[in-house]
Design a protein around this motif. Structure first.
Motif, PDB file in Angstrom:
ATOM      1  N   GLU A   1      12.592  15.392   7.599  1.00  0.00           N
ATOM      2  CA  GLU A   1      13.583  15.141   6.550  1.00  0.00           C
ATOM      3  C   GLU A   1      13.181  13.980   5.648  1.00  0.00           C
ATOM      4  OE1 GLU A   1      17.131  14.636   8.788  1.00  0.00           O
ATOM      5  OE2 GLU A   1      17.232  16.793   9.212  1.00  0.00           O
ATOM      6  N   ARG A   2      12.585  12.970   6.232  1.00  0.00           N
ATOM      7  CA  ARG A   2      12.218  11.779   5.450  1.00  0.00           C
ATOM      8  C   ARG A   2      10.855  11.945   4.763  1.00  0.00           C
ATOM      9  NH1 ARG A   2      14.394   6.249   6.523  1.00  0.00           N
ATOM     10  NH2 ARG A   2      16.466   6.891   5.891  1.00  0.00           N
ATOM     11  N   GLY A   3      10.233  13.104   4.974  1.00  0.00           N
ATOM     12  CA  GLY A   3       8.960  13.343   4.284  1.00  0.00           C
ATOM     13  C   GLY A   3       7.777  12.636   4.920  1.00  0.00           C
ATOM     14  N   ILE A   4       7.977  12.081   6.133  1.00  0.00           N
ATOM     15  CA  ILE A   4       6.847  11.460   6.842  1.00  0.00           C
ATOM     16  C   ILE A   4       5.839  12.563   7.167  1.00  0.00           C
ATOM     17  CG2 ILE A   4       6.192  10.380   9.037  1.00  0.00           C
ATOM     18  CD1 ILE A   4       8.768   8.746   8.863  1.00  0.00           C
ATOM     19  N   LEU A   5       6.370  13.694   7.617  1.00  0.00           N
ATOM     20  CA  LEU A   5       5.534  14.907   7.738  1.00  0.00           C
ATOM     21  C   LEU A   5       5.812  15.719   6.484  1.00  0.00           C
ATOM     22  CD1 LEU A   5       6.202  15.869  11.474  1.00  0.00           C
ATOM     23  CD2 LEU A   5       4.379  14.456  10.542  1.00  0.00           C
ATOM     24  N   CYS A   6       4.775  15.981   5.714  1.00  0.00           N
ATOM     25  CA  CYS A   6       5.070  16.592   4.414  1.00  0.00           C
ATOM     26  C   CYS A   6       4.305  17.881   4.157  1.00  0.00           C
ATOM     27  CB  CYS A   6       4.835  15.582   3.302  1.00  0.00           C
ATOM     28  SG  CYS A   6       3.177  14.947   3.228  1.00  0.00           S
TER      29      CYS A   6
ATOM     30  N   GLU B   1       0.834  -1.218   0.000  1.00  0.00           N
ATOM     31  CA  GLU B   1       0.000   0.000   0.000  1.00  0.00           C
ATOM     32  C   GLU B   1       0.860   1.257   0.000  1.00  0.00           C
ATOM     33  OE1 GLU B   1      -4.308  -1.220   1.722  1.00  0.00           O
ATOM     34  OE2 GLU B   1      -2.809  -0.685   3.218  1.00  0.00           O
ATOM     35  N   ALA B   2       1.970   1.204   0.726  1.00  0.00           N
ATOM     36  CA  ALA B   2       2.865   2.370   0.749  1.00  0.00           C
ATOM     37  C   ALA B   2       3.464   2.595  -0.636  1.00  0.00           C
ATOM     38  CB  ALA B   2       3.972   2.154   1.776  1.00  0.00           C
ATOM     39  N   PHE B   3       3.785   1.509  -1.321  1.00  0.00           N
ATOM     40  CA  PHE B   3       4.369   1.596  -2.662  1.00  0.00           C
ATOM     41  C   PHE B   3       3.413   2.316  -3.615  1.00  0.00           C
ATOM     42  CE2 PHE B   3       5.265  -0.370  -6.863  1.00  0.00           C
ATOM     43  CZ  PHE B   3       6.604  -0.044  -6.982  1.00  0.00           C
ATOM     44  N   TYR B   4       2.123   2.009  -3.460  1.00  0.00           N
ATOM     45  CA  TYR B   4       1.125   2.581  -4.369  1.00  0.00           C
ATOM     46  C   TYR B   4       0.463   3.849  -3.833  1.00  0.00           C
ATOM     47  CZ  TYR B   4       1.244  -1.358  -7.590  1.00  0.00           C
ATOM     48  OH  TYR B   4       1.635  -2.273  -8.523  1.00  0.00           O
ATOM     49  N   ALA B   5       0.829   4.261  -2.622  1.00  0.00           N
ATOM     50  CA  ALA B   5       0.155   5.430  -2.033  1.00  0.00           C
ATOM     51  C   ALA B   5       0.367   6.670  -2.894  1.00  0.00           C
ATOM     52  CB  ALA B   5       0.686   5.667  -0.630  1.00  0.00           C
ATOM     53  N   LYS B   6      -0.540   7.611  -2.732  1.00  0.00           N
ATOM     54  CA  LYS B   6      -0.488   8.841  -3.539  1.00  0.00           C
ATOM     55  C   LYS B   6       0.873   9.525  -3.429  1.00  0.00           C
ATOM     56  CE  LYS B   6      -5.308  10.052  -3.473  1.00  0.00           C
ATOM     57  NZ  LYS B   6      -6.342  10.517  -2.591  1.00  0.00           N
ATOM     58  N   ASN B   7       1.269  10.146  -4.519  1.00  0.00           N
ATOM     59  CA  ASN B   7       2.512  10.918  -4.491  1.00  0.00           C
ATOM     60  C   ASN B   7       2.240  12.273  -3.879  1.00  0.00           C
ATOM     61  OD1 ASN B   7       4.081   8.955  -5.922  1.00  0.00           O
ATOM     62  ND2 ASN B   7       2.899   9.502  -7.728  1.00  0.00           N
ATOM     63  N   PHE B   8       3.212  12.791  -3.156  1.00  0.00           N
ATOM     64  CA  PHE B   8       3.070  14.128  -2.584  1.00  0.00           C
ATOM     65  C   PHE B   8       4.449  14.761  -2.539  1.00  0.00           C
ATOM     66  CE2 PHE B   8       2.262  17.479   0.333  1.00  0.00           C
ATOM     67  CZ  PHE B   8       0.932  17.790   0.116  1.00  0.00           C
ATOM     68  N   SER B   9       4.613  15.847  -3.270  1.00  0.00           N
ATOM     69  CA  SER B   9       5.938  16.463  -3.290  1.00  0.00           C
ATOM     70  C   SER B   9       6.146  17.302  -2.029  1.00  0.00           C
ATOM     71  CB  SER B   9       6.112  17.314  -4.542  1.00  0.00           C
ATOM     72  OG  SER B   9       5.085  18.246  -4.591  1.00  0.00           O
ATOM     73  N   VAL B  10       7.368  17.323  -1.551  1.00  0.00           N
ATOM     74  CA  VAL B  10       7.670  17.944  -0.258  1.00  0.00           C
ATOM     75  C   VAL B  10       8.725  19.034  -0.426  1.00  0.00           C
ATOM     76  CG1 VAL B  10       8.422  17.448   2.091  1.00  0.00           C
ATOM     77  CG2 VAL B  10       7.345  15.651   0.736  1.00  0.00           C
ATOM     78  N   ASP B  11       8.507  20.122   0.247  1.00  0.00           N
ATOM     79  CA  ASP B  11       9.532  21.158   0.307  1.00  0.00           C
ATOM     80  C   ASP B  11       9.799  21.421   1.788  1.00  0.00           C
ATOM     81  OD1 ASP B  11      11.160  23.281   0.191  1.00  0.00           O
ATOM     82  OD2 ASP B  11       9.842  24.575  -0.986  1.00  0.00           O
TER      83      ASP B  11
ATOM     84  N   PHE C   1      -0.311  18.848  11.048  1.00  0.00           N
ATOM     85  CA  PHE C   1       0.532  18.396   9.938  1.00  0.00           C
ATOM     86  C   PHE C   1      -0.185  17.428   9.005  1.00  0.00           C
ATOM     87  CE2 PHE C   1       3.400  19.636  13.249  1.00  0.00           C
ATOM     88  CZ  PHE C   1       4.339  20.364  12.564  1.00  0.00           C
ATOM     89  N   LEU C   2       0.293  17.426   7.782  1.00  0.00           N
ATOM     90  CA  LEU C   2      -0.128  16.366   6.866  1.00  0.00           C
ATOM     91  C   LEU C   2       0.930  15.265   6.942  1.00  0.00           C
ATOM     92  CD1 LEU C   2      -2.077  15.418   4.563  1.00  0.00           C
ATOM     93  CD2 LEU C   2      -0.340  16.264   2.990  1.00  0.00           C
ATOM     94  N   VAL C   3       0.493  14.103   7.345  1.00  0.00           N
ATOM     95  CA  VAL C   3       1.386  12.945   7.337  1.00  0.00           C
ATOM     96  C   VAL C   3       1.315  12.333   5.929  1.00  0.00           C
ATOM     97  CG1 VAL C   3       1.767  10.642   8.328  1.00  0.00           C
ATOM     98  CG2 VAL C   3       1.135  12.556   9.811  1.00  0.00           C
ATOM     99  N   HIS C   4       2.468  11.961   5.391  1.00  0.00           N
ATOM    100  CA  HIS C   4       2.517  11.470   4.008  1.00  0.00           C
ATOM    101  C   HIS C   4       1.505  10.328   3.803  1.00  0.00           C
ATOM    102  CE1 HIS C   4       4.026   9.698   0.290  1.00  0.00           C
ATOM    103  NE2 HIS C   4       4.581  10.881   0.056  1.00  0.00           N
ATOM    104  N   PRO C   5       0.783  10.347   2.668  1.00  0.00           N
ATOM    105  CA  PRO C   5      -0.248   9.316   2.431  1.00  0.00           C
ATOM    106  C   PRO C   5       0.278   7.875   2.495  1.00  0.00           C
ATOM    107  CG  PRO C   5      -0.336  11.034   0.747  1.00  0.00           C
ATOM    108  CD  PRO C   5       0.865  11.319   1.577  1.00  0.00           C
ATOM    109  N   SER C   6       1.575   7.693   2.344  1.00  0.00           N
ATOM    110  CA  SER C   6       2.104   6.318   2.353  1.00  0.00           C
ATOM    111  C   SER C   6       2.289   5.769   3.770  1.00  0.00           C
ATOM    112  CB  SER C   6       3.451   6.261   1.621  1.00  0.00           C
ATOM    113  OG  SER C   6       4.440   6.921   2.365  1.00  0.00           O
TER     114      SER C   6
END
Lengths: 291, 286
Positions: B270-275, B148-158, B174-179
């Motif tokens: 840094e790892r994009g978990i919080l994005c 599911e994480a592999f297919y989760a929605k993409n979300f670009s992070v800055d 915060f938005l937690v990454h969809p994956s």
């Protein structure tokens, strides 16, 4: 008089497979286009499309893409799956493929998917069923699709037409294209005992938009379309015959199991390139001699 | 010869003969067996249409066998890939039996073969035809979370743009990454996964219930990965995923040094978990 082909010639391509993603991204191999399996980029039902979609979007910047599906199930007697078609349309809008293709087969019934390309009887009932559904799909997608001839291990006693006549007439009546799988023609010619060149000669050349080449394996007396080996000599010969008949058409090699490193695959499709060049040069030499 | 079959009847019959769990020969010889748990999968749906299949030099049953074998082996291959550690845990033979049982209960209704295993973790958690270690059930859940994480929605992070503002606003959400999937296990799943991935042999006695762990599974760039989290930090991430404001998310944290909290938080950013940061309308403002 030879009619103009309904589809552009994209040149030489390959099937996009996940073990090669990194290699392609890093080395940008010299190829004209890739064929992506639609379902691999449509995501899971309850999530997005994740990493695969990102890869395809990135690849699209450098290469032409065509989308090739395995679950349209155009021949099924279930209702058309519009949720699937909606996702396919969304993917097509994003990727802008040169075309979308699938198979002239059914993959399941009663809501179940067998994940296989199952054969149809070549009857009037099947014919009418297919033509009506292809029209609906093309109307929904807003484009002409291509349908591929599949390998088969059974035939039906109540078929009323040959496979090649059926394929030709379907393409004309539904106004769709043909994705001609040369390996499948060869496999079926052995499994069902017919002349593969006669098959090719019966097809409407202007509707053949793409050619597939692949390897197969033998199970007892039956050839099985396993896509796990190099293209065999007999299929190369048949491909050469197709180039003589139809000229140069967008051509690619499929390899889905025991997938080799990318350079080996590239070399395999290079053989197709060589045959096309050889045959088209011979043809133009003949033309200049006649002139 | 009976009347020509309709396309629909022929397809229903072919579906049965190709997917009957006993294989083509046994199914043809006994088309209506009694006492099977998933009776419909074993029962010929109408009369036989075998006579309509060409039966020249090669028997029609031999030809149909190719489809039957391909049906099972294609799905098995896909599930072996998706549940590779689960397969190692139960053994190849038991895993094959599990998949066969699973397909009787949950034949694929998906257009993508990659989705066929979606109900497998739930299926084996209820399965009791033969003994399966309890931790295997959680291992299967971990592996499906990976897919599911592999297919989760993409979300670009800055990251840099919003990192400074995190400190200044304790009501920030915060938005937690969809994956990101959070998995709390009663078993030392992290230890098990590491052992499987390193191809080390597993002694089930080394893995006791109660030595639980908490995991976050997520996509980092193009790859899926996972972190083992302290239970307090796991709860914080769970809170943030539920869009609880920063201050409240951390309010119940105990026995974790501020330094570790700070380092963990930075890692999540840094790892994009919080994005991203959410505004009052739950829209992302980066």
């Amino acid at each position: 008089m030879k009619r103009k082909n309904l589809f552009p010639n994209l040149g030489i391509g390959l099937g996009l497979r996940s073990p090669h993603y990194s290699h392609i991204a890093q080395s940008h191999p010299q190829l004209d286009w890739f064929e992506a399996t639609s379902e691999n980029f449509m995501g899971l039902s309850e999530t997005g499309s994740g990493r695969p979609r990102k890869v395809l979007e990135s690849l699209r910047k450098d290469y032409e893409i065509v989308l090739h599906g395995v679950s349209l199930s155009i021949g099924s007697t279930d209702e058309l799956n519009f949720s699937y078609l909606t996702k396919l349309k969304e993917l097509a809008e994003l990727i802008q493929p040169k075309w979308i293709s699938d198979h002239l087969c059914w993959t399941g019934v009663k809501g179940e998917n067998l994940h296989d390309l199952l054969p149809l009887p070549f009857t009037k009932e099947t014919f009418d069923h297919l033509v009506s559904r292809i029209h609906k799909v093309q109307d929904f997608l807003g484009r002409r699709i291509l349908l591929e001839n599949v390998s088969s291990y059974i035939t039906f006693k109540h078929s009323e037409m040959t496979e090649w006549d059926f394929l030709s007439e379907i393409s004309k009546s539904a106004d769709c294209g043909i994705l001609l799988d040369i390996n499948n023609v060869y496999v079926n010619s052995v499994n069902h005992g017919f002349d593969p060149v006669a098959y090719l000669k019966a097809l409407p050349s202007e509707r053949i938009g793409q050619i597939h080449l692949a390897g197969h394996s033998r199970q007892g007396d039956i050839l099985v379309d396993t896509h796990d080996a190099p293209v065999c000599d007999e299929v190369w010969d048949l491909f050469r015959a197709s180039v003589k008949l139809f000229g140069s058409i967008s051509t690619m090699v499929e390899w889905d199991a025991k997938i080799p490193d990318f350079p080996i695959l590239r070399a395999e499709v290079g053989k197709a390139e060589y045959i096309i060049n050889e045959e088209t040069e011979v043809k133009s030499e003949r033309h200049s001699l006649l002139a | 010869m009976s009347a020509t079959p309709s396309l629909h009847d022929l397809q229903i019959w072919l579906k049965w003969i190709i997917t009957d769990p006993r294989g083509v020969t046994d199914a043809l010889s006994d088309p209506s067996p009694k006492g099977e748990r998933y009776q419909s999968r074993y029962t010929q749906p109408s009369k036989s249409y075998l006579e309509w299949i060409e039966n020249s030099s090669i028997k029609s049953s031999t030809r149909l066998d190719i489809y039957a074998e391909a049906y099972f082996s294609r799905i098995l291959e896909c599930m072996e890939k998706d549940f590779s550690r689960t397969q190692k845990a139960v053994g190849k033979e038991a895993f094959t039996k599990l998949v066969a049982e699973y397909l009787k209960a949950f034949p694929s209704k998906f257009t993508s073969i990659d989705e066929v295993g979606s109900r497998f973790p739930g299926f084996i958690s209820e399965f009791n035809d033969f003994p399966i270690n309890e931790w295997v059930k959680e291992l299967a859940l971990f592996e499906w979370s990976w897919i599911e994480a592999f297919y989760a929605k993409n979300f670009s992070v800055d990251h840099q743009d919003w990192r400074d503002r995190i400190v200044s606003d304790e009501q920030m959400r915060f938005l937690v990454h969809p994956s990101v999937t959070l998995l709390k296990s009663r078993w030392p799943l992290a230890k098990l996964i590491n052992a499987f991935d390193a191809d080390k042999s597993i002694d089930p006695k080394d893995f006791r219930e109660g030595d639980g762990c908490s995991l976050a599974i997520y996509r980092l760039g193009d790859e899926v990965t996972w972190d083992e989290l302290d239970i307090s930090l796991f709860q914080v991430l769970q809170n943030l995923k539920n869009q609880v404001p920063l201050e409240d998310a951390f309010s119940q944290i105990q026995d974790v040094s501020p330094d570790i909290i700070s380092k963990t938080f930075s890692r999540w950013v840094e790892r994009g978990i919080l994005c991203g940061v959410l505004n009052e309308s739950n829209e992302v403002k980066i």
